[in-house]
Design an enzyme around this catalytic site. Sequence first.
Site, PDB file in Angstrom:
ATOM      1  N   LYS A 174       0.848  -1.197   0.000  1.00  0.00           N
ATOM      2  CA  LYS A 174       0.000   0.000   0.000  1.00  0.00           C
ATOM      3  C   LYS A 174       0.880   1.242   0.000  1.00  0.00           C
ATOM      4  CE  LYS A 174      -1.891   2.849   2.727  1.00  0.00           C
ATOM      5  NZ  LYS A 174      -1.816   4.072   1.881  1.00  0.00           N
ATOM      6  N   GLU A 248       9.664   0.916  10.621  1.00  0.00           N
ATOM      7  CA  GLU A 248      10.680   1.934  10.337  1.00  0.00           C
ATOM      8  C   GLU A 248      10.013   3.273  10.582  1.00  0.00           C
ATOM      9  OE1 GLU A 248      13.705   1.277   9.780  1.00  0.00           O
ATOM     10  OE2 GLU A 248      13.694  -0.812   9.141  1.00  0.00           O
ATOM     11  N   CYS A 282      13.418  10.650   7.292  1.00  0.00           N
ATOM     12  CA  CYS A 282      13.410  10.099   8.645  1.00  0.00           C
ATOM     13  C   CYS A 282      14.787  10.294   9.269  1.00  0.00           C
ATOM     14  CB  CYS A 282      13.048   8.625   8.604  1.00  0.00           C
ATOM     15  SG  CYS A 282      14.040   7.696   7.441  1.00  0.00           S
ATOM     16  N   GLU A 379      10.119  15.505  15.856  1.00  0.00           N
ATOM     17  CA  GLU A 379      10.445  15.365  14.429  1.00  0.00           C
ATOM     18  C   GLU A 379       9.614  16.389  13.647  1.00  0.00           C
ATOM     19  OE1 GLU A 379       8.915  11.981  12.141  1.00  0.00           O
ATOM     20  OE2 GLU A 379      10.928  11.720  11.329  1.00  0.00           O
TER      21      GLU A 379
HETATM   22  P1  NAD Z   1       2.190   8.172   7.917  1.00  0.00           P
HETATM   23  O1  NAD Z   1       2.409   7.324   9.122  1.00  0.00           O
HETATM   24  O2  NAD Z   1       1.197   9.254   7.987  1.00  0.00           O
HETATM   25  O3  NAD Z   1       1.770   7.245   6.681  1.00  0.00           O
HETATM   26  C1  NAD Z   1       2.521   6.110   6.310  1.00  0.00           C
HETATM   27  C2  NAD Z   1       1.592   5.127   5.605  1.00  0.00           C
HETATM   28  O4  NAD Z   1       0.628   4.632   6.540  1.00  0.00           O
HETATM   29  C3  NAD Z   1       0.818   5.727   4.438  1.00  0.00           C
HETATM   30  O5  NAD Z   1       0.757   4.785   3.392  1.00  0.00           O
HETATM   31  C4  NAD Z   1      -0.566   5.945   5.052  1.00  0.00           C
HETATM   32  O6  NAD Z   1      -1.624   5.937   4.116  1.00  0.00           O
HETATM   33  C5  NAD Z   1      -0.675   4.739   5.968  1.00  0.00           C
HETATM   34  N1  NAD Z   1      -1.665   4.875   7.043  1.00  0.00           N
HETATM   35  C6  NAD Z   1      -2.234   6.015   7.535  1.00  0.00           C
HETATM   36  N2  NAD Z   1      -3.076   5.703   8.542  1.00  0.00           N
HETATM   37  C7  NAD Z   1      -3.058   4.362   8.685  1.00  0.00           C
HETATM   38  C8  NAD Z   1      -3.698   3.445   9.571  1.00  0.00           C
HETATM   39  N3  NAD Z   1      -4.553   3.871  10.505  1.00  0.00           N
HETATM   40  N4  NAD Z   1      -3.394   2.134   9.454  1.00  0.00           N
HETATM   41  C9  NAD Z   1      -2.520   1.688   8.528  1.00  0.00           C
HETATM   42  N5  NAD Z   1      -1.883   2.500   7.655  1.00  0.00           N
HETATM   43  C10 NAD Z   1      -2.153   3.829   7.737  1.00  0.00           C
HETATM   44  O7  NAD Z   1       3.635   8.710   7.526  1.00  0.00           O
HETATM   45  P2  NAD Z   1       4.018   9.698   6.339  1.00  0.00           P
HETATM   46  O8  NAD Z   1       3.575  11.074   6.678  1.00  0.00           O
HETATM   47  O9  NAD Z   1       3.581   9.096   5.053  1.00  0.00           O
HETATM   48  O10 NAD Z   1       5.609   9.612   6.387  1.00  0.00           O
HETATM   49  C11 NAD Z   1       6.393  10.386   7.236  1.00  0.00           C
HETATM   50  C12 NAD Z   1       6.879   9.563   8.417  1.00  0.00           C
HETATM   51  O11 NAD Z   1       7.546   8.388   7.940  1.00  0.00           O
HETATM   52  C13 NAD Z   1       7.920  10.308   9.235  1.00  0.00           C
HETATM   53  O12 NAD Z   1       7.656  10.124  10.597  1.00  0.00           O
HETATM   54  C14 NAD Z   1       9.235   9.625   8.855  1.00  0.00           C
HETATM   55  O13 NAD Z   1      10.231   9.736   9.821  1.00  0.00           O
HETATM   56  C15 NAD Z   1       8.780   8.227   8.622  1.00  0.00           C
HETATM   57  N6  NAD Z   1       9.738   7.516   7.766  1.00  0.00           N
HETATM   58  C16 NAD Z   1      10.578   6.608   8.337  1.00  0.00           C
HETATM   59  C17 NAD Z   1      11.543   5.953   7.563  1.00  0.00           C
HETATM   60  C18 NAD Z   1      12.500   4.964   8.170  1.00  0.00           C
HETATM   61  O14 NAD Z   1      13.141   4.229   7.425  1.00  0.00           O
HETATM   62  N7  NAD Z   1      12.648   4.910   9.491  1.00  0.00           N
HETATM   63  C19 NAD Z   1      11.615   6.224   6.197  1.00  0.00           C
HETATM   64  C20 NAD Z   1      10.744   7.153   5.647  1.00  0.00           C
HETATM   65  C21 NAD Z   1       9.805   7.794   6.445  1.00  0.00           C
END
Ligand code: NAD
Length: 476
Positions: A174, A248, A282, A379
């Site tokens: 997804k 992650e 991240c 963050e």
């Molecule tokens: P997010 O958590 O808002 O969304 C991530 C994914 O989860 C999206 O596909 C979203 O549609 C989905 N999602 C949203 N609500 C959900 C639910 N209730 N259940 C299941 N899935 C759901 O994050 P974002 O804004 O897309 O990304 C930014 C975040 O990602 C930052 O905190 C960043 O640090 C983190 N990140 C971490 C890494 C790593 O390797 N550690 C890499 C990239 C980004």
Amino acid sequence: MNTSHYIGGRWVEGQGSDCINVNEPALGLPFAELMAASVAQVDQAVNAARQALTTWKRVSSQARAAYLRGFAEQLGQRREELIALQMRNNGKPRHEAEIDLDDAIATFAYYADLTEQLPSKNREVPLAAPGFTARTRLEPVGVVGLIVPWNFPLVTSAWKLAPALAAGCTVVLKPSEVTPLIELAYGQIADSLGLPAGVLNIVNGKAETGAALSSHNGLDKLSFTGSNSVGSLVMRSASAQCRPVTLELGGKSAIVVFDDCDPDQAVQWIVAGITWNAGQMCSATSRLLVQEGIADTLLPRLQAALQKLRVGNPLAEDVDMGPLTSQAQWLKVASYFATAREEGLHCLAGGQALDREGWFVSPTLYTDVPKDSRLWSEEIFGPVLCARRFATEEQAIAEANDSRFGLVATVCCADLARAERVADALEVGHVWINSIQAVFVETSWGGTKGSGIGRELGPWGLSAYQSVKHVTRCLG
Ligand code: NAD
């Protein structure tokens, strides 16, 4: 309206209730839309993956490697198209979009090689006890749900897809609703390679679709990259079913600069660590710890370097930094600027949204930020750097480790013995010494503390999709 979901080897239209706008952040305008997958479609995707598992896990590792090489080759053949889409939908400058594509290609190629070595890992286990033999079998975990964010869509998905397919797992991916188009390329490539139907499924959607996937009882594992708040929900779903999960999550990483550094060189590493992908990483090194003896030389040079960056539309201009990728992210970063003003932080560069079309902010530097400031501990996910001074090595280590996150860190230090000592003491998953954030597929990715559970990349990334089995035989 596109057919934007790939389920059981077929392209289908979304039947969910959410309409997803795909935006061009440099203009702040949508350029495409699609309907999210419904809960029933998520169910179909998981069932398709389940049906495909029996066959896929028996496919020889050589044949699986050939498919992975096919992914790498076809990504390369679609180079210009995939770079252009990342520039338009993510707002990435061209050189960054190129690096993302090359990273995805390298990931598929690396796991193709590792897949071919799999048979040699299934070997006899020497036993001290007489009368028995034992052998190891590394088996696929099974049907895996993969949920990813928007900041490095091609890369994050490749880091999950390639090892999962290499291990013999079938998957439901997804992508983020912010960048739902780019990963469709993986479905199109699967189609053109003749990957068996159901091995790779893609469902697009927002939280409802993600929640339907993460709570589906047909999964054997869920691998999630994203925010801590959603990661916690995903973990709760996994715990309800006692199911393994890789997370992650976020970071608030430190870059530590010692007195003996070349200040101009250090400035380059600091700027790259906070402005790459407009700070939406991240791993952004958003906490600068600078030793007292170099601070007064370094900070004005850092200020000048940040102010000199060319910020603009990557499609129209020669730029160093593009816009933030979504309006939500832009509003979030702007709210931190407001907090900084309320807290009376000392701003050396930026500190504001840009007065132009699109979701731009200026590269920002706050200095002598108090430890209890929200900007020091939370963050932000934008090009916002907070700096503090330190006196001793011990103090630097203690301040760097004083965070609920533990993803990465950078150490800038001419004394290599000291640099290695500090790297060993930092409570994170990856440390760079005197370097930009170079990520190699052979090394691991992942964090300690609140930055997540598990590792991606390298052999550890493959293990995340393997289950260890032993067969013990009595000889008597
Ligand atoms: P997010 O958590 O808002 O969304 C991530 C994914 O989860 C999206 O596909 C979203 O549609 C989905 N999602 C949203 N609500 C959900 C639910 N209730 N259940 C299941 N899935 C759901 O994050 P974002 O804004 O897309 O990304 C930014 C975040 O990602 C930052 O905190 C960043 O640090 C983190 N990140 C971490 C890494 C790593 O390797 N550690 C890499 C990239 C980004």
